[in-house]
Design an enzyme around this catalytic site. Sequence first.
Site, PDB file in Angstrom:
ATOM      1  N   LEU A  65      -2.826  -0.582   4.611  1.00 52.59           N
ATOM      2  CA  LEU A  65      -2.276  -0.225   5.919  1.00 52.59           C
ATOM      3  C   LEU A  65      -0.761  -0.041   5.836  1.00 52.59           C
ATOM      4  CD1 LEU A  65      -4.531  -2.810   7.734  1.00 52.59           C
ATOM      5  CD2 LEU A  65      -4.649  -0.325   8.074  1.00 52.59           C
ATOM      6  N   PRO A  66      -0.150   0.583   6.849  1.00 56.66           N
ATOM      7  CA  PRO A  66       1.278   0.907   6.749  1.00 56.66           C
ATOM      8  C   PRO A  66       2.214  -0.305   6.631  1.00 56.66           C
ATOM      9  CG  PRO A  66       0.246   2.230   8.471  1.00 56.66           C
ATOM     10  CD  PRO A  66      -0.773   1.222   8.029  1.00 56.66           C
ATOM     11  N   THR A  94       1.958  -2.784   1.394  1.00 57.04           N
ATOM     12  CA  THR A  94       3.266  -3.403   1.136  1.00 57.04           C
ATOM     13  C   THR A  94       3.784  -3.927   2.466  1.00 57.04           C
ATOM     14  OG1 THR A  94       3.729  -1.834  -0.632  1.00 57.04           O
ATOM     15  CG2 THR A  94       5.615  -3.012   0.295  1.00 57.04           C
ATOM     16  N   LYS A 169       6.667  -7.309  -5.614  1.00 60.18           N
ATOM     17  CA  LYS A 169       6.773  -5.873  -5.284  1.00 60.18           C
ATOM     18  C   LYS A 169       8.160  -5.536  -4.709  1.00 60.18           C
ATOM     19  CE  LYS A 169       5.597  -1.765  -3.518  1.00 60.18           C
ATOM     20  NZ  LYS A 169       5.297  -0.576  -4.256  1.00 60.18           N
ATOM     21  N   LYS A 244      11.901   1.565   3.313  1.00 56.04           N
ATOM     22  CA  LYS A 244      11.025   0.515   3.864  1.00 56.04           C
ATOM     23  C   LYS A 244      11.036  -0.710   2.936  1.00 56.04           C
ATOM     24  CE  LYS A 244       6.217  -0.809   4.232  1.00 56.04           C
ATOM     25  NZ  LYS A 244       4.807  -0.513   4.020  1.00 56.04           N
TER      26      LYS A 244
HETATM   27  P1  NAD Z   1      -0.597   6.206   5.155  1.00 57.65           P
HETATM   28  O1  NAD Z   1       0.160   6.210   6.426  1.00 57.65           O
HETATM   29  O2  NAD Z   1      -0.920   7.504   4.491  1.00 57.65           O
HETATM   30  O3  NAD Z   1      -2.002   5.438   5.379  1.00 57.65           O
HETATM   31  C1  NAD Z   1      -2.171   4.331   6.213  1.00 57.65           C
HETATM   32  C2  NAD Z   1      -3.502   4.529   6.939  1.00 57.65           C
HETATM   33  O4  NAD Z   1      -3.766   3.356   7.717  1.00 57.65           O
HETATM   34  C3  NAD Z   1      -3.499   5.719   7.892  1.00 57.65           C
HETATM   35  O5  NAD Z   1      -4.562   6.596   7.549  1.00 57.65           O
HETATM   36  C4  NAD Z   1      -3.694   5.084   9.276  1.00 57.65           C
HETATM   37  O6  NAD Z   1      -4.447   5.868  10.157  1.00 57.65           O
HETATM   38  C5  NAD Z   1      -4.432   3.804   8.899  1.00 57.65           C
HETATM   39  N1  NAD Z   1      -4.331   2.785   9.928  1.00 57.65           N
HETATM   40  C6  NAD Z   1      -3.245   2.330  10.603  1.00 57.65           C
HETATM   41  N2  NAD Z   1      -3.595   1.364  11.468  1.00 57.65           N
HETATM   42  C7  NAD Z   1      -4.952   1.202  11.352  1.00 57.65           C
HETATM   43  C8  NAD Z   1      -5.893   0.357  11.979  1.00 57.65           C
HETATM   44  N3  NAD Z   1      -5.539  -0.497  12.933  1.00 57.65           N
HETATM   45  N4  NAD Z   1      -7.190   0.457  11.595  1.00 57.65           N
HETATM   46  C9  NAD Z   1      -7.553   1.335  10.643  1.00 57.65           C
HETATM   47  N5  NAD Z   1      -6.699   2.164   9.987  1.00 57.65           N
HETATM   48  C10 NAD Z   1      -5.410   2.093  10.358  1.00 57.65           C
HETATM   49  O7  NAD Z   1       0.194   5.248   4.153  1.00 57.65           O
HETATM   50  P2  NAD Z   1       0.057   5.163   2.561  1.00 57.65           P
HETATM   51  O8  NAD Z   1       1.028   6.083   1.911  1.00 57.65           O
HETATM   52  O9  NAD Z   1      -1.394   5.235   2.203  1.00 57.65           O
HETATM   53  O10 NAD Z   1       0.604   3.677   2.324  1.00 57.65           O
HETATM   54  C11 NAD Z   1      -0.176   2.535   2.614  1.00 57.65           C
HETATM   55  C12 NAD Z   1       0.557   1.308   2.094  1.00 57.65           C
HETATM   56  O11 NAD Z   1       0.770   1.443   0.688  1.00 57.65           O
HETATM   57  C13 NAD Z   1       1.945   1.105   2.727  1.00 57.65           C
HETATM   58  O12 NAD Z   1       2.133  -0.258   2.956  1.00 57.65           O
HETATM   59  C14 NAD Z   1       2.894   1.648   1.664  1.00 57.65           C
HETATM   60  O13 NAD Z   1       4.178   1.036   1.717  1.00 57.65           O
HETATM   61  C15 NAD Z   1       2.150   1.259   0.388  1.00 57.65           C
HETATM   62  N6  NAD Z   1       2.478   2.090  -0.791  1.00 57.65           N
HETATM   63  C16 NAD Z   1       2.537   3.446  -0.673  1.00 57.65           C
HETATM   64  C17 NAD Z   1       2.834   4.208  -1.793  1.00 57.65           C
HETATM   65  C18 NAD Z   1       2.904   5.727  -1.697  1.00 57.65           C
HETATM   66  O14 NAD Z   1       3.387   6.353  -2.650  1.00 57.65           O
HETATM   67  N7  NAD Z   1       2.417   6.334  -0.611  1.00 57.65           N
HETATM   68  C19 NAD Z   1       3.060   3.591  -3.031  1.00 57.65           C
HETATM   69  C20 NAD Z   1       2.955   2.204  -3.128  1.00 57.65           C
HETATM   70  C21 NAD Z   1       2.657   1.464  -1.979  1.00 57.65           C
END
Ligand code: NAD
Length: 295
Positions: A65-66, A94, A169, A244
Amino acid sequence: MSRIAFIGLGNMGGGMAANLAGAGHAVRAFDLVEAALSRAQDAGCLPAASATEAARDAEIVVSMLPAGRHVRSVYEGEIFAAAPKGALLIDCSTIDVASARAVTEAAEAGGLAMVDAPVSGGIAAANAGTLTFMVGGTAEAFARAQPILAQMGKAVIHAGAAGAGQSAKICNNMLLGATMIATCETFLLAEKLGLDLQTFYDISSKASGQSWSMTTYCPVPGVGPTTPSDNGYEGGFAAALQLKDLKLAIEAAQAADASVPMGHAAGALYQAMVNAGMGGKDFSAMIRFLDGKTA
Ligand code: NAD
């Protein structure tokens, strides 16, 4: 094979859930966004109507999740009540260390096991199943989570007690943010001093200024290995996500009374870069921002 609930099927979670389904697990997936849910279904997951429905008969719950508030609301609002006693909860998002510790404490109080397992590696690694997981939690919970995480990654490391995965992390990413800025400003200085940048790379990559930001992720197009700089700074690790992680590190440093002047400086520069409209660019585009460019 296990019954797994997967919550959060975005950029990262989509590929991770697909890899678990591909490994033969029964994956009940949920996301608020319909398109994300149908992509997961195409990848072999079973769509659920809510996090509660996904978790109801799960042996394992994985979330991606975000931020901390989403994790708290999904676990406190749904999963804790829905997941069967003894289920293992794995949060790969994260988030801030305090939220990670708080949800694990609440999970354990309700007879559930939980680990925080944030990842290193971006969307390509999530799709390819080559993430690195840093895991916080008890030895027992880690032992249960390890084989599941190994099906989504190339390395799974036990960082310590609850919250230690998030601590590792954000410490790593604070260091990354600072070394990238130092690398960017150094190349700009080298150029202004009349050095050929490939020649400077050849020297510094074998000298004491060397870092991952230079040799694996060089911010200069055409110098070093192929990186997002060779693709107009598209793809890779967005500056907004680097910001972030720096904010989380600064918040954790304040709570722990740790002095992180470089972390603060890096945070201020990434904030300025994001304010200039470059938050969607790869974080190595800091070299363009420091050079006065806004795209
Ligand atoms: P993203 O925004 O693409 O995905 C998050 C998903 O969570 C979305 O599809 C959203 O609809 C869903 N969501 C939000 N609230 C919800 C709820 N209550 N119930 C169900 N689904 C819900 O984000 P991401 O890029 O996939 O990143 C996710 C996590 O991974 C973050 O914490 C980010 O910091 C971490 N991260 C991302 C990367 C990257 O390169 N994108 C790398 C390492 C870590």
